[in-house]
Design an enzyme around this catalytic site. Structure first.
Site, short mmCIF file in Angstrom:
data_model
loop_
_atom_site.label_atom_id
_atom_site.label_comp_id
_atom_site.label_asym_id
_atom_site.label_seq_id
_atom_site.Cartn_x
_atom_site.Cartn_y
_atom_site.Cartn_z
N GLY A 59 6.98 67.26 47.22
CA GLY A 59 5.65 67.83 47.09
C GLY A 59 4.60 66.88 47.64
N CYS A 60 3.41 66.95 47.08
CA CYS A 60 2.28 66.16 47.57
C CYS A 60 2.64 64.68 47.69
CB CYS A 60 1.10 66.33 46.62
SG CYS A 60 -0.29 65.22 46.96
#
Length: 207
Positions: free
Chosen positions: A31-32
């Site tokens: 993810g981020c």
């Protein structure tokens, strides 16, 4: 001639930087990358954690290009570590406890192919350990783990403003992290082991 060669070898050894140690590299997408970078920053034995892009087809991709989902890259963190101080197996434990291994095509509030979870492996040894821990998680939770394990592709560092973002703009970082529900979901999955390097095989009920 042999004496000359031996002398050259000794000179080369003497010229090596003091304290030079073996360099290990691990690449994790979860993810981020702002959040994944903080998972590894400051851990003893880790020399650097760099946000970037891996797994795609375009050279030198930009954040906007990767964000379109068309280049095939995943937001990734490159971890440079000292194998004498921290093992790849321990990095894997830390990685798993910072992601949702059951989330397809994204992590937490971030959805899309560029936010998928991936372990990019350099060799058979890394692949074996990654597959072993993935199997342990599936056994523990009795669920299929969707995190990919795939061969390393070229890693491209992200733009400078993404590096150490949590230091550059802590208010925005913490607001984003809380709003995305990352820690809430990690606590649901991993309990007290969330965000730690505890062994993934330890028993804890899934929610």
């Amino acid at each position: 001639m042999r004496a000359v060669l031996a002398a050259l070898v000794l000179l080369a050894a003497a010229a090596a930087p003091a304290g030079a140690a073996e360099r290990g590299e691990a690449l994790f997408a979860g993810g981020c990358f702002w959040c994944m970078e903080t998972a590894f920053e400051g851990v003893p034995g880790i020399r650097a954690a760099t946000s970037g892009y891996c797994g795609g087809t375009k050279s030198h991709p930009t954040y906007e290009e990767v964000g379109s989902g068309l280049t095939g890259h995943a937001e990734t963190v490159q971890v440079i570590f000292d194998p004498a101080k921290i093992s790849y197996a321990r990095l894997l434990d830390l990685y798993w406890h910072n992601i949702d291994p059951f989330s397809t095509e994204g992590q937490f509030c971030d959805r899309g192919h560029q936010y998928r979870s991936v372990i990019f492996v350099h060799d058979d040894a890394q692949r074996r350990l990654a597959e072993q821990t993935r199997s342990q998680i599936e056994t523990r939770f009795k669920r299929k783990v969707v995190t990919e394990i795939t061969a390393y592709k070229e890693f491209w560092p992200a733009e400078n403003y993404h590096q150490d973002f949590y230091k550059k703009d802590p208010e925005r970082y913490h607001s984003y992290r809380e709003g995305c529900g990352r820690d809430r979901r990690l606590d649901e999955i991993w309990g007290k082991d969330a965000r730690t390097a505890a062994p993934v095989a330890a028993a804890t009920p899934a929610r």
